[in-house]
Design a protein around this motif. Structure first.
Motif, PDB file in Angstrom:
ATOM      1  N   ILE A  84       1.068  18.331 -31.914  1.00  0.00           N
ATOM      2  CA  ILE A  84       2.443  18.481 -31.422  1.00  0.00           C
ATOM      3  C   ILE A  84       2.479  19.389 -30.199  1.00  0.00           C
ATOM      4  O   ILE A  84       3.167  19.092 -29.201  1.00  0.00           O
ATOM      5  CB  ILE A  84       3.348  19.037 -32.539  1.00  0.00           C
ATOM      6  N   ASP A  85       1.729  20.485 -30.228  1.00  0.00           N
ATOM      7  CA  ASP A  85       1.691  21.394 -29.079  1.00  0.00           C
ATOM      8  C   ASP A  85       1.126  20.704 -27.847  1.00  0.00           C
ATOM      9  O   ASP A  85       1.607  20.925 -26.718  1.00  0.00           O
ATOM     10  CB  ASP A  85       0.844  22.624 -29.416  1.00  0.00           C
ATOM     11  N   THR A 112      15.378  14.841 -25.883  1.00  0.00           N
ATOM     12  CA  THR A 112      15.409  14.522 -27.310  1.00  0.00           C
ATOM     13  C   THR A 112      14.012  14.566 -27.910  1.00  0.00           C
ATOM     14  O   THR A 112      13.816  15.077 -29.025  1.00  0.00           O
ATOM     15  CB  THR A 112      16.026  13.130 -27.525  1.00  0.00           C
ATOM     16  N   SER A 113      13.029  14.029 -27.182  1.00  0.00           N
ATOM     17  CA  SER A 113      11.647  14.016 -27.670  1.00  0.00           C
ATOM     18  C   SER A 113      11.121  15.434 -27.850  1.00  0.00           C
ATOM     19  O   SER A 113      10.479  15.748 -28.863  1.00  0.00           O
ATOM     20  CB  SER A 113      10.749  13.247 -26.692  1.00  0.00           C
ATOM     21  N   LYS A 114      11.406  16.298 -26.902  1.00  0.00           N
ATOM     22  CA  LYS A 114      10.955  17.689 -27.006  1.00  0.00           C
ATOM     23  C   LYS A 114      11.593  18.371 -28.214  1.00  0.00           C
ATOM     24  O   LYS A 114      10.920  19.106 -28.955  1.00  0.00           O
ATOM     25  CB  LYS A 114      11.302  18.454 -25.728  1.00  0.00           C
ATOM     26  N   GLU A 115      12.877  18.114 -28.404  1.00  0.00           N
ATOM     27  CA  GLU A 115      13.581  18.730 -29.527  1.00  0.00           C
ATOM     28  C   GLU A 115      13.037  18.207 -30.856  1.00  0.00           C
ATOM     29  O   GLU A 115      12.855  18.969 -31.817  1.00  0.00           O
ATOM     30  CB  GLU A 115      15.077  18.437 -29.409  1.00  0.00           C
ATOM     31  N   ARG A 116      12.765  16.903 -30.905  1.00  0.00           N
ATOM     32  CA  ARG A 116      12.224  16.322 -32.138  1.00  0.00           C
ATOM     33  C   ARG A 116      10.845  16.889 -32.468  1.00  0.00           C
ATOM     34  O   ARG A 116      10.522  17.118 -33.634  1.00  0.00           O
ATOM     35  CB  ARG A 116      12.139  14.806 -31.994  1.00  0.00           C
ATOM     36  N   LYS A 136       9.744  19.867 -31.751  1.00  0.00           N
ATOM     37  CA  LYS A 136       9.926  21.231 -32.258  1.00  0.00           C
ATOM     38  C   LYS A 136      10.409  21.214 -33.709  1.00  0.00           C
ATOM     39  O   LYS A 136       9.939  22.005 -34.539  1.00  0.00           O
ATOM     40  CB  LYS A 136      10.913  21.982 -31.368  1.00  0.00           C
ATOM     41  N   LEU A 137      11.350  20.310 -34.004  1.00  0.00           N
ATOM     42  CA  LEU A 137      11.832  20.200 -35.374  1.00  0.00           C
ATOM     43  C   LEU A 137      10.744  19.667 -36.301  1.00  0.00           C
ATOM     44  O   LEU A 137      10.630  20.104 -37.451  1.00  0.00           O
ATOM     45  CB  LEU A 137      13.049  19.268 -35.424  1.00  0.00           C
ATOM     46  N   MET A 138       9.939  18.745 -35.810  1.00  0.00           N
ATOM     47  CA  MET A 138       8.841  18.196 -36.601  1.00  0.00           C
ATOM     48  C   MET A 138       7.836  19.284 -36.961  1.00  0.00           C
ATOM     49  O   MET A 138       7.339  19.348 -38.085  1.00  0.00           O
ATOM     50  CB  MET A 138       8.146  17.074 -35.821  1.00  0.00           C
ATOM     51  N   ARG A 139       7.538  20.130 -36.024  1.00  0.00           N
ATOM     52  CA  ARG A 139       6.572  21.211 -36.246  1.00  0.00           C
ATOM     53  C   ARG A 139       7.052  22.152 -37.340  1.00  0.00           C
ATOM     54  O   ARG A 139       6.263  22.671 -38.144  1.00  0.00           O
ATOM     55  CB  ARG A 139       6.356  21.977 -34.944  1.00  0.00           C
ATOM     56  N   GLU A 140       8.356  22.377 -37.395  1.00  0.00           N
ATOM     57  CA  GLU A 140       8.910  23.333 -38.352  1.00  0.00           C
ATOM     58  C   GLU A 140       9.172  22.716 -39.729  1.00  0.00           C
ATOM     59  O   GLU A 140       8.993  23.384 -40.753  1.00  0.00           O
ATOM     60  CB  GLU A 140      10.225  23.906 -37.800  1.00  0.00           C
ATOM     61  N   ASN A 141       9.594  21.436 -39.743  1.00  0.00           N
ATOM     62  CA  ASN A 141      10.144  20.882 -40.980  1.00  0.00           C
ATOM     63  C   ASN A 141       9.401  19.697 -41.589  1.00  0.00           C
ATOM     64  O   ASN A 141       9.673  19.347 -42.744  1.00  0.00           O
ATOM     65  CB  ASN A 141      11.601  20.437 -40.739  1.00  0.00           C
ATOM     66  N   ASP A 142       8.497  19.050 -40.844  1.00  0.00           N
ATOM     67  CA  ASP A 142       7.973  17.762 -41.303  1.00  0.00           C
ATOM     68  C   ASP A 142       6.639  17.828 -42.044  1.00  0.00           C
ATOM     69  O   ASP A 142       6.143  16.780 -42.479  1.00  0.00           O
ATOM     70  CB  ASP A 142       7.814  16.806 -40.108  1.00  0.00           C
TER      71      ASP A 142
END
Length: 368
Positions: free
Chosen positions: A193-194, A127-131, A133-139
């Protein structure tokens, strides 16, 4: 700290009177800044949360120190800290790190628990990894809006993202062509994030995740609901020096009998955690009946699922072996650490039993 509490209390009262914050049971409790711990996961997250909540109060206290500090060094430090805190860069990093640490907070807490819930921990890892990735794209947009609102509230200058980024100590020639947007979004936000994703991948490889998920199959929770024979045999393959080819064949047959026997035994109903399972097996002598399964359990208990236990020891060492007791001997320190770390167990021991034990060690002049 007392002045910070007073300032924060005054701000809460003012906010309640103005209707800016709500009142109710459990709301607006007294809080203070919290020092982060070098060996305690999650402490940085709490520190940042509290600093954000008490930002104005901290600035007020720094202002007091600037004017009434005990010496010039203290006053100068307050001036420097105020200048840093009232900068867009500081506010951005504060909010950015809060979001980053919030993603892994639940994972950190799960890994720190004594009764490791490995299956849920691995789920939280994914879940943390997915979050991230989503944070990098959308936040990015929401983060920038949050930072800007905070700066407006506290009268801090907001940088124009299209302007050229300027860094203290760096000549204009070296920073030419780098915009604020490029620096804050790509050099900081995306880069952090990376780094977090790389760190999670390095610490939890596919092999280690498989190993941990196999260990989870030994859990006795909910009548051994996670039991999986194939995964437990796979777990044994990670220890070739402990399980020969013949042992692996016997282990497969032993597991079939083991799971039926323990599920039907009332002694094993309701127990939780692999450690409790091991204790119960020794008590009922099941460890002698299922030696290969018990070997798997022992290896799982020895497996460093997380550094939580080691972390607790080092945290306790800072308390037990303080600067005033730095010449404490190893044996005395070890005994003190055991009592401190396992205080939940020792709190259950009656003082009368301790005195009797001490009295019976040898003959004494006085009766305790």
């Amino acid at each position: 700290m007392e002045v910070i509490r007073e300032k924060q209390y005054a701000r809460i009262i003012e906010g309640l009177e103005n209707g800016e914050i709500s009142s109710g049971r459990g709301l607006n409790q007294e809080t203070s800044l919290r020092r982060y711990g070098d060996t305690r996961w999650g402490s940085h997250y709490i520190t940042i949360i509290r600093l954000l909540a008490m930002f104005s109060s901290v600035l007020d206290v720094l202002e007091i120190i600037r004017e009434d500090g005990m010496n010039s060094e203290q006053r100068t430090e307050a001036i420097v800290l105020t200048g840093i805190m009232e900068s867009f860069n500081f506010v951005f990093m504060l909010h950015c790190l809060r979001r980053i640490l919030a993603v892994t907070n639940e994972l950190s807490q799960a890994l720190q628990r004594k009764d490791h819930d490995i299956e849920n921990a691995m789920s939280l890892l994914k879940t943390s990894k997915e979050r991230f990735k989503l944070m990098r794209e959308n936040d990015w947009e929401s983060l920038l809006e949050e930072v800007s609102s905070f700066c407006i509230k506290h009268d801090i200058d907001i940088l124009n993202m299209d302007d050229e980024y300027k860094l203290r100590g760096r000549s204009r020639r070296k920073s030419q062509g780098i915009t604020n947007l490029h620096h804050f979004r790509y050099e900081l936000f995306n880069n952090i994030i990376d780094i977090q994703l790389t760190e999670l991948d390095d610490r939890f490889t596919e092999t280690s995740m498989e190993l941990l998920l196999c260990v989870a199959c030994l859990s006795p929770n909910d009548s051994f609901s996670t039991f999986n024979k194939e995964k437990l045999i796979r777990l044994a393959l990670f220890y070739p020096s402990e399980f020969s080819i013949v042992d692996l064949m016997v282990l497969g047959d032993q597991l079939d009998t083991y799971i039926i026997d323990l599920r039907g035994d009332d002694e094993f109903s309701g127990i939780e955690g692999i450690a409790s399972l091991a204790e119960k097996m020794v008590k009922t002598k099941k460890n002698l009946i299922f030696p290969l399964v018990y070997m798997l359990i022992k290896l799982s208990l020895l497996l460093p699922v997380a550094t939580a236990t080691v972390e607790r020891v080092f945290s306790a060492m800072h308390i037990v072996k303080s600067r005033l007791r730095n010449k404490m001997g190893d044996k005395w320190m070890n005994d003190s650490l055991v009592v401190y770390i396992e205080k939940d167990i020792f709190n259950k021991i009656d003082n009368e039993a301790i005195m009797k034990r001490f009295q019976n060690i040898k003959t004494r002049r006085e009766q305790l």
